[in-house]
Design a protein around this motif. Structure first.
Motif, PDB file in Angstrom:
ATOM      1  N   GLY A  33       0.804  -1.218   0.000  1.00 20.40           N
ATOM      2  CA  GLY A  33       0.000   0.000   0.000  1.00 20.40           C
ATOM      3  C   GLY A  33       0.828   1.253   0.000  1.00 20.40           C
ATOM      4  N   ASP A 301      -7.538   4.282   5.736  1.00 21.43           N
ATOM      5  CA  ASP A 301      -8.827   3.662   5.433  1.00 21.43           C
ATOM      6  C   ASP A 301      -8.753   2.153   5.655  1.00 21.43           C
ATOM      7  N   ALA A 302      -7.623   1.555   5.260  1.00 22.17           N
ATOM      8  CA  ALA A 302      -7.456   0.110   5.449  1.00 22.17           C
ATOM      9  C   ALA A 302      -7.282  -0.252   6.919  1.00 22.17           C
ATOM     10  N   LYS A 303      -6.892   0.731   7.736  1.00 15.75           N
ATOM     11  CA  LYS A 303      -6.642   0.485   9.164  1.00 15.75           C
ATOM     12  C   LYS A 303      -7.832   0.879  10.042  1.00 15.75           C
ATOM     13  N   ARG A 760     -11.162   0.758  -2.224  1.00 16.12           N
ATOM     14  CA  ARG A 760     -12.069   0.157  -1.231  1.00 16.12           C
ATOM     15  C   ARG A 760     -13.520   0.531  -1.529  1.00 16.12           C
TER      16      ARG A 760
END
Length: 859
Positions: A33, A301-303, A760
């Motif tokens: 990422g 956002d992924a976290k 996402r």
């Protein structure tokens, strides 16, 4: 379990340690990422570090070889006159002196079949005082230039040998004498310090030059006196001698150069080009900063789940901010490290490639200052673009993190984060200005970047506004594409911003290059004369005109008297005391200028202020001055200028100003005097021949006739001069395009980062649409149309903005006609569409293959 930490000095240290521990633990999974983040930082840092290291390496080599480049410790230069007895005695008292004379002339084959313009350099036995004249075969000056069997020796540059198909041992006619080529010049030690040359070198002795008869009244000659000082040589001593020489001989008009500044033109060009490339690298870094922001948002956002868990367990906002800020800094350090490694290697590679171009033997090295500057730019840029996304996450409640699947947080973070971001941006601007050799250019650059960001944000908003109000269409893919452009969290702002800067730069450079090539390769040759003829003696002008009339009856021949004069005072003030003259006007005051007189206003002259004098005017001396240069020098109607002509100072009053079109390459002068100013003064003539229908063979025949009949007249072919300029423009354009490609690469990286940041949300959209019956073909078509529309809008903006920038540079700075090139429009549009559609589909292809079940469970 509660991991909240009270705010105290001790707990701050504990929190920092805990944050770093969490950051390192989370990074065990690798840098997934963050590859685009790393690439954006590394690209800009590598460009800045490499360019500045290369520049410092070349300039250090120039400084180290100053004596060799100058062929002395000091060099005194005089235009069109040798030093008088007092001046020469002063120079001789400084140490060992080597004298040389330089001028342009025609070198001819003995049978008169061919000829070439050449830069003649006549030297004495002491030349060079430092360094070595390298020739093939290697001969001493005495052997190389000696007179043998009534013929003087000479050394020629390889290009002259090639043009005239010469070999060692062949003879040439130079003026009224014959010389034999005894060697080919391999390396001339002081070539770089002699300035730009339009023609290849021919080196002879000063005795051979005297015998040639080339130095006559009005000849354009440069006299150089190189000095090897007695005693120790230090920069302070060199500066003191230069200051004393100018103070003791204020009217000498000589140009003094020291070994500490042996090749100022070369050093200035290296510095200017380095600054341009540094600004290009900084552009890539700033554009990459958008990629940093996108990557940071995508990472956070992924976290979401991790951050929500932290908050539910009682972790305070500052701890969360510190954890992820530490990760960003660690990743930034990795990117900077990669960029610095590339920057260190770059000079070693570049110097090897430029070995045949550079006039000095450059030695690559590691320059901590350049590397530190690049690292500072890298870390400041990364933090400036990452603080706001980090700050938003700090204040988002855990419930929002669990529920907000789109990631569309629009709220501004706390003022402290906004303030820190502003300070970082100011620091970035301050470093750019402080490190620039020309701060005005740096300020203009920063203003342009800031303006471009604002305008591109406006363009992105306008595109979304238009898409939102677009009429409903029946095509499902097109309707989805239009909806994607204006929906919350759309990629539109990032795509327009990332591609807009890169494409605008490419459009501007392409249009500038195209206009220069058109003007130099097509327009100027159509307007310019075929030949300039210099140093025509007064008693030969009539027979010279007659010769041209016989050789080319249809040609237009213009001739004007020409003297050489140096401006020594403006409005009664010595020019040496004028300190506020802008660079655009300083050239008029440097050395001698060609001047003429005329009773009538020239046909190509357009008077912009004042009036021309009467044909029979006999009053005080009057002068017509070029209006642009007069403005730069602060001159107006009624002001006086004092010129030194043939050792005599003449003061004239400015009677009128006129517009001079230098780009037409006709006969133009900064100063035209009333005829009575130089009544009875000896002078030479300047002539031009214009024949738009003349073929190359006809031009060659005319040139042979002139050089054979008038061997001391210098003939300059405009065609050859334009070829030289075209070659330089081509080389410069290639270098600029290569450098600007860095900015385009950064733009593509940012575009890829924007797609990654939106993946996402797009995954959820694709899954929902597929669940509702949308096929993969429908989604691919919708995404393709979306990227196609965004690329088209971006290309339109780039064409408009790049066209305006190119117009300003060409029309306002270069003062040349400007024309929009449709080919650039088509090429730019195609590039924009290929990049956006290609990168867009590459980035979303994986999204289309996602299984529906895992995604639906998270909704």
């Amino acid at each position: 379990m509660n991991i909240s930490v009270p705010a105290s000095p001790t707990s701050r240290t504990t929190r920092l340690r805990l944050a770093i521990a969490f950051a390192l633990r989370e990074m065990r999974g690798g840098l997934s990422g963050f590859y685009i983040f790393l690439a954006c930082i590394a690209l800009g840092v590598a460009a800045i570090a490499g360019v500045n290291s290369l520049s410092q390496s070349i300039n250090a080599s120039i400084a180290a070889e100053g004596r060799t480049l100058l062929a002395g410790d000091l060099r005194f230069e005089l235009d069109n006159r040798p030093a008088n007895a007092k001046e020469e005695a002063y120079i001789d008292a400084l140490g060992t002196v080597s004298r040389s004379t330089g001028l342009r002339s025609m070198a001819r084959l003995p049978n008169g079949s061919d000829q070439s313009l050449t830069e003649v350099k006549a030297v004495d036995p002491a030349y060079p005082l430092y360094g070595k004249l390298e020739t093939s075969p290697q001969l001493s000056n005495r052997t190389l230039f000696a007179r043998k069997d009534g013929v003087y020796g000479a050394a020629a540059a390889p290009l002259l040998m090639q043009r005239l198909s010469l070999s060692v041992g062949d003879t040439l006619l130079l003026g009224n004498t014959r010389v034999v080529i005894r060697a080919v010049i391999d390396r001339e030690p002081d070539l770089a310090s002699d300035g730009f040359a339009f023609a290849p070198r021919l080196m002879i002795s000063r005795q051979a030059l005297d015998a040639s008869g080339l130095v006559t009244l009005g000849s354009l000659v440069e006299y150089a006196y190189r000095v090897r000082l007695d005693g120790p040589v230090t920069p302070a001593r060199l500066a003191a001698i230069e200051a004393k020489a100018n103070a003791d001989y204020p009217r000498a008009g000589w140009s003094i150069r020291t070994s500490a500044n042996a090749a100022p033109g070369l050093s200035a060009n290296v510095t200017r080009f380095s600054q341009f490339l540094t600004l290009v690298g900084l552009t890539a870094l700033i554009v990459g900063g958008v990629g940093v922001a996108n990557a940071t948002r995508a990472f956070l956002d992924a976290k979401r789940g991790v951050i929500a868990t932290f908050k539910c367990l009682g972790a305070p906002g500052p701890l969360i901010f510190t954890v992820y800020c530490a990760q960003i800094l660690i990743i930034t350090a990795i990117g900077i490290g990669v960029g610095l490694v590339v920057g260190i290697v770059m000079p070693f590679v570049a110097i090897g490639m430029l070995a045949d171009v550079l006039p000095v033997t450059a030695h690559a090295g590691i320059y901590p200052g350049a590397l530190a500057l690049a690292a500072a730019f890298g870390v400041t840029t990364a933090l400036a673009f990452a603080i706001l996304p980090l700050g938003r996450t700090r204040d988002v409640p855990a419930t929002a993190l669990f529920r907000d699947q789109a990631g569309g947080q629009k709220r501004w973070p706390r003022r402290s984060y906004v303030l820190v971001t502003g300070l970082l941006v100011l620091a970035l601007a301050g470093m750019a200005v402080a490190s620039a050799s020309d701060r005005h250019i740096a300020l203009v650059f920063l203003g342009g970047i800031a303006f471009s960001f604002l305008v591109l944000r406006g363009v992105g908003w306008l595109v979304q506004w238009l898409a939102k109000r677009a009429p409903t269409v029946r095509s499902t893919p097109l309707r989805l594409a239009v909806g994607n452009i204006h929906r919350p969290g759309a990629l539109t702002p990032s795509v327009v911003l990332s591609l807009g800067l890169g494409l605008t730069l490419l459009v501007a450079l392409a249009l500038i290059d195209g206009n220069l090539r058109r003007e130099v390769g097509e327009s100027i040759p159509e307007r310019a004369p075929n030949f300039f003829f210099v140093d025509i003696q007064n008693d030969a002008i009539e027979s010279f005109r007659a010769l041209l009339a016989r050789e080319d009856p249809r040609a237009t021949v213009k001739s004007v008297p020409m003297l050489r004069g140096r401006i020594v005072a403006l409005k009664g003030t010595d020019v040496t005391r004028l300190k506020d003259i802008p660079p655009s006007g300083r050239w008029v005051l440097k050395g001698d200028r060609g001047i003429t007189y005329d009773a009538k206003k020239p046909k190509n002259a357009q008077v912009t202020a004042g009036k021309w004098w009467a044909k029979d005017y006999t009053g005080k001396p009057l002068v017509s001055f070029s209006d642009e240069e007069a403005h730069d020098l602060g001159l107006a109607i009624g002001d006086t200028i004092t010129v030194n002509v043939l050792g005599r100072e003449i003061t004239a009053t400015v009677a009128n100003l006129r517009k001079v079109k230098w780009e037409q390459m006709g006969i133009n002068f900064v100063m035209i005097f009333s005829p009575n100013t130089f009544a009875g003064a000896p002078h030479a003539w300047l002539a031009t021949l214009t024949d738009t229908k003349a073929t190359t063979n006809e031009e060659g025949r005319i040139l042979r006739a002139v050089t054979n009949r008038f061997p001391t007249v210098t003939s300059v072919s405009v065609r050859e001069a334009i070829d030289v300029v075209n070659t330089l423009i081509g080389q410069l354009a290639t270098a600029i395009r290569a450098a600007s490609a860095v900015a385009l690469v950064a733009s593509v990286l940012v575009l890829a980062g924007a797609l990654a940041a939106g993946n996402r949300a797009r995954t959820h959209d694709a899954v929902v649409l597929k669940t509702l019956g949308a096929t993969r073909r429908t989604l691919i078509t919708a995404f393709s149309l979306e990227y196609l529309l965004l690329g088209l809008f971006t290309a339109i903006f780039a064409l408009a903005a790049g066209g305006v920038a190119a117009w300003y540079v060409v029309a306002r700075i270069m003062m040349l006609p400007y024309a929009f090139d449709p080919r650039v429009a088509v090429t730019t549009t195609v590039i924009a569409l290929v990049v956006t559609v290609g990168v867009g589909l590459a980035g979303t292809w994986r999204v289309l293959g996602c299984k529906a079940a895992p995604v639906l469970r998270t909704l």
